[in-house]
Design a protein around this motif. Structure first.
Motif, PDB file in Angstrom:
ATOM      1  N   LEU A 119       0.840  -1.191   0.000  1.00  0.00           N
ATOM      2  CA  LEU A 119       0.000   0.000   0.000  1.00  0.00           C
ATOM      3  C   LEU A 119       0.877   1.244   0.000  1.00  0.00           C
ATOM      4  CD1 LEU A 119      -2.374  -1.324   2.789  1.00  0.00           C
ATOM      5  CD2 LEU A 119      -2.763  -1.469   0.319  1.00  0.00           C
ATOM      6  N   ARG A 120       0.341   2.346  -0.465  1.00  0.00           N
ATOM      7  CA  ARG A 120       1.107   3.598  -0.519  1.00  0.00           C
ATOM      8  C   ARG A 120       0.258   4.773  -0.028  1.00  0.00           C
ATOM      9  NH1 ARG A 120       5.183   2.226  -4.550  1.00  0.00           N
ATOM     10  NH2 ARG A 120       5.167  -0.060  -4.527  1.00  0.00           N
ATOM     11  N   MET A 121       0.936   5.773   0.538  1.00  0.00           N
ATOM     12  CA  MET A 121       0.265   7.030   0.854  1.00  0.00           C
ATOM     13  C   MET A 121       1.206   8.173   0.514  1.00  0.00           C
ATOM     14  SD  MET A 121       0.205   6.940   5.032  1.00  0.00           S
ATOM     15  CE  MET A 121       1.560   6.247   5.991  1.00  0.00           C
ATOM     16  N   ASN A 122       0.617   9.253   0.034  1.00  0.00           N
ATOM     17  CA  ASN A 122       1.403  10.404  -0.397  1.00  0.00           C
ATOM     18  C   ASN A 122       1.571  11.373   0.768  1.00  0.00           C
ATOM     19  OD1 ASN A 122       2.845  12.003  -2.172  1.00  0.00           O
ATOM     20  ND2 ASN A 122       1.044  13.088  -2.897  1.00  0.00           N
ATOM     21  N   ILE A 123       2.818  11.569   1.202  1.00  0.00           N
ATOM     22  CA  ILE A 123       3.103  12.423   2.361  1.00  0.00           C
ATOM     23  C   ILE A 123       3.568  13.793   1.894  1.00  0.00           C
ATOM     24  CG2 ILE A 123       4.500  12.671   4.447  1.00  0.00           C
ATOM     25  CD1 ILE A 123       4.730   9.665   4.592  1.00  0.00           C
ATOM     26  N   PRO A 124       2.774  14.846   2.109  1.00  0.00           N
ATOM     27  CA  PRO A 124       3.190  16.200   1.734  1.00  0.00           C
ATOM     28  C   PRO A 124       4.329  16.692   2.636  1.00  0.00           C
ATOM     29  CG  PRO A 124       0.804  16.050   2.027  1.00  0.00           C
ATOM     30  CD  PRO A 124       1.398  14.817   2.622  1.00  0.00           C
ATOM     31  N   GLU A 125       5.054  17.660   2.162  1.00  0.00           N
ATOM     32  CA  GLU A 125       6.147  18.231   2.941  1.00  0.00           C
ATOM     33  C   GLU A 125       5.618  18.835   4.243  1.00  0.00           C
ATOM     34  OE1 GLU A 125       9.925  21.321   2.329  1.00  0.00           O
ATOM     35  OE2 GLU A 125       8.499  20.935   0.715  1.00  0.00           O
ATOM     36  N   GLY A 126       6.324  18.601   5.332  1.00  0.00           N
ATOM     37  CA  GLY A 126       5.932  19.147   6.626  1.00  0.00           C
ATOM     38  C   GLY A 126       4.937  18.295   7.389  1.00  0.00           C
ATOM     39  N   THR A 127       4.624  17.114   6.855  1.00  0.00           N
ATOM     40  CA  THR A 127       3.648  16.235   7.509  1.00  0.00           C
ATOM     41  C   THR A 127       4.334  15.291   8.487  1.00  0.00           C
ATOM     42  OG1 THR A 127       2.216  16.276   5.559  1.00  0.00           O
ATOM     43  CG2 THR A 127       1.859  14.492   7.127  1.00  0.00           C
ATOM     44  N   THR A 128       3.745  15.126   9.653  1.00  0.00           N
ATOM     45  CA  THR A 128       4.265  14.189  10.648  1.00  0.00           C
ATOM     46  C   THR A 128       3.147  13.238  11.074  1.00  0.00           C
ATOM     47  OG1 THR A 128       3.712  15.697  12.474  1.00  0.00           O
ATOM     48  CG2 THR A 128       5.935  15.863  11.521  1.00  0.00           C
ATOM     49  N   GLY A 129       3.525  12.149  11.727  1.00  0.00           N
ATOM     50  CA  GLY A 129       2.540  11.214  12.265  1.00  0.00           C
ATOM     51  C   GLY A 129       1.638  10.591  11.222  1.00  0.00           C
ATOM     52  N   ALA A 130       2.157  10.352  10.020  1.00  0.00           N
ATOM     53  CA  ALA A 130       1.331   9.751   8.970  1.00  0.00           C
ATOM     54  C   ALA A 130       0.977   8.319   9.340  1.00  0.00           C
ATOM     55  CB  ALA A 130       2.073   9.781   7.641  1.00  0.00           C
ATOM     56  N   VAL A 131      -0.290   7.975   9.196  1.00  0.00           N
ATOM     57  CA  VAL A 131      -0.746   6.636   9.538  1.00  0.00           C
ATOM     58  C   VAL A 131      -1.789   6.182   8.520  1.00  0.00           C
ATOM     59  CG1 VAL A 131      -2.529   7.513  11.087  1.00  0.00           C
ATOM     60  CG2 VAL A 131      -1.712   5.177  11.361  1.00  0.00           C
ATOM     61  N   LEU A 132      -1.736   4.908   8.160  1.00  0.00           N
ATOM     62  CA  LEU A 132      -2.671   4.349   7.186  1.00  0.00           C
ATOM     63  C   LEU A 132      -3.579   3.340   7.879  1.00  0.00           C
ATOM     64  CD1 LEU A 132      -2.062   3.371   3.561  1.00  0.00           C
ATOM     65  CD2 LEU A 132      -2.938   1.607   5.078  1.00  0.00           C
ATOM     66  N   SER A 133      -4.880   3.463   7.658  1.00  0.00           N
ATOM     67  CA  SER A 133      -5.854   2.556   8.253  1.00  0.00           C
ATOM     68  C   SER A 133      -6.436   1.644   7.186  1.00  0.00           C
ATOM     69  CB  SER A 133      -6.985   3.343   8.920  1.00  0.00           C
ATOM     70  OG  SER A 133      -6.500   4.108  10.013  1.00  0.00           O
ATOM     71  N   VAL A 134      -6.659   0.383   7.560  1.00  0.00           N
ATOM     72  CA  VAL A 134      -7.254  -0.610   6.662  1.00  0.00           C
ATOM     73  C   VAL A 134      -8.661  -0.929   7.159  1.00  0.00           C
ATOM     74  CG1 VAL A 134      -7.043  -2.919   5.677  1.00  0.00           C
ATOM     75  CG2 VAL A 134      -4.977  -1.587   6.188  1.00  0.00           C
ATOM     76  N   PHE A 135      -9.620  -0.996   6.229  1.00  0.00           N
ATOM     77  CA  PHE A 135     -11.007  -1.264   6.580  1.00  0.00           C
ATOM     78  C   PHE A 135     -11.509  -2.492   5.810  1.00  0.00           C
ATOM     79  CE2 PHE A 135     -10.128   3.205   7.015  1.00  0.00           C
ATOM     80  CZ  PHE A 135     -10.730   3.575   8.205  1.00  0.00           C
ATOM     81  N   ASN A 136     -12.359  -3.291   6.448  1.00  0.00           N
ATOM     82  CA  ASN A 136     -12.941  -4.439   5.751  1.00  0.00           C
ATOM     83  C   ASN A 136     -14.116  -3.990   4.899  1.00  0.00           C
ATOM     84  OD1 ASN A 136     -15.143  -4.104   7.470  1.00  0.00           O
ATOM     85  ND2 ASN A 136     -14.596  -5.823   8.790  1.00  0.00           N
ATOM     86  N   LYS A 137     -14.792  -4.935   4.256  1.00  0.00           N
ATOM     87  CA  LYS A 137     -15.867  -4.596   3.332  1.00  0.00           C
ATOM     88  C   LYS A 137     -17.063  -3.937   4.024  1.00  0.00           C
ATOM     89  CE  LYS A 137     -17.997  -9.195   3.560  1.00  0.00           C
ATOM     90  NZ  LYS A 137     -18.436 -10.377   2.767  1.00  0.00           N
ATOM     91  N   ASP A 138     -17.137  -4.088   5.361  1.00  0.00           N
ATOM     92  CA  ASP A 138     -18.227  -3.468   6.119  1.00  0.00           C
ATOM     93  C   ASP A 138     -17.859  -2.078   6.632  1.00  0.00           C
ATOM     94  OD1 ASP A 138     -19.916  -5.730   5.855  1.00  0.00           O
ATOM     95  OD2 ASP A 138     -18.812  -6.728   7.468  1.00  0.00           O
TER      96      ASP A 138
END
Length: 231
Positions: free
Chosen positions: A116-135
């Motif tokens: 998986l990928r996420m685009n982190i803009p300049e100056g961003t901290t604490g980036a976190v990615l969440s995964v969700f099921n079909k519900d």
């Protein structure tokens, strides 16, 4: 895994199947109109004060300039059509392959880690990615290991926080981070199988297995379907 170069997707692909019925090119029509005006000007000029040679030469030069620009434009249009035809073949080769493009949906095969990928803009901290099921229930939360601006890769092993392995199926993602003391949403990028491609007035569109559509120019990477997500 192969990356694609940026492409210009602003082309009306429906024009490739349109018959050209023009008798004269736009450049030729402009030249005819210019010549008629010049001849009319010569016919109606004052015999006692005729147009001088310099003025005539200047107008002839203008005719050549208009004609040259018109022919250049038509040549560029022909080149664009040839390029579009090549792009059609390239896009058709995407069918059945997995493409990495902006989106939220992805398929977990139950075995391999999900890339998986996420685009982190300049100056961003604490980036976190969440995964969700079909519900729509959050089943995992993965912090980014980097704060470097750009596309950050995040791997999900298919497990919940308690270590329980989740079944194969369709999942979605969402990402967020902190910037200037505020929480912001981050763009995500996922792998999906390309099911078909569309050539229309808005350019090339790629239809994905989850029903979403992405632009051909938005495809970041391509790989064979079923490849390990660790690639």
């Amino acid at each position: 895994m192969m990356a694609t170069a940026p492409v210009n997707n602003n082309f009306d692909y429906t024009s490739l199947n349109t018959k050209n019925n023009k008798v004269k090119t736009a450049a030729e029509q402009q030249q005819d109109s210019f010549m008629k005006l010049l001849v009319k000007q010569l016919q109606t000029q004052d015999p006692m004060n005729p147009m001088d040679n310099a003025q005539t030469t200047s107008q002839m030069a203008q005719i050549n300039t208009v004609t040259g620009i018109g022919k250049l434009n038509e040549t560029m249009m022909q080149m664009q059509s040839l390029y579009a035809g090549t792009q059609v073949m390239q896009a058709a080769n995407l069918i059945g392959k997995e493409v990495l493009s902006p989106g939220k949906g992805f398929h977990f095969d139950g075995t391999n880690k999900a890339d998986l990928r996420m685009n982190i803009p300049e100056g961003t901290t604490g980036a976190v990615l969440s995964v969700f099921n079909k519900d729509g229930v959050e089943v995992a939360k993965i912090p980014s290991s980097t704060t470097t601006p750009g596309l950050a890769k995040v791997e999900w092993d298919g497990k919940k926080a308690d270590g329980t392995l989740l079944p194969a199926g369709e999942y979605t993602v969402a990402a967020k981070g902190q910037r200037d003391g505020k929480e912001i949403a981050l763009d995500t990028v996922t792998w999906q199988v390309a099911k078909s491609v569309e050539f229309g007035s808005a350019g090339v569109g790629v239809y994905l297995a989850n029903g979403n559509k992405t632009g051909f120019g938005d495809v970041i990477q391509i790989r064979a379907a079923g490849s390990s997500t660790n690639a």
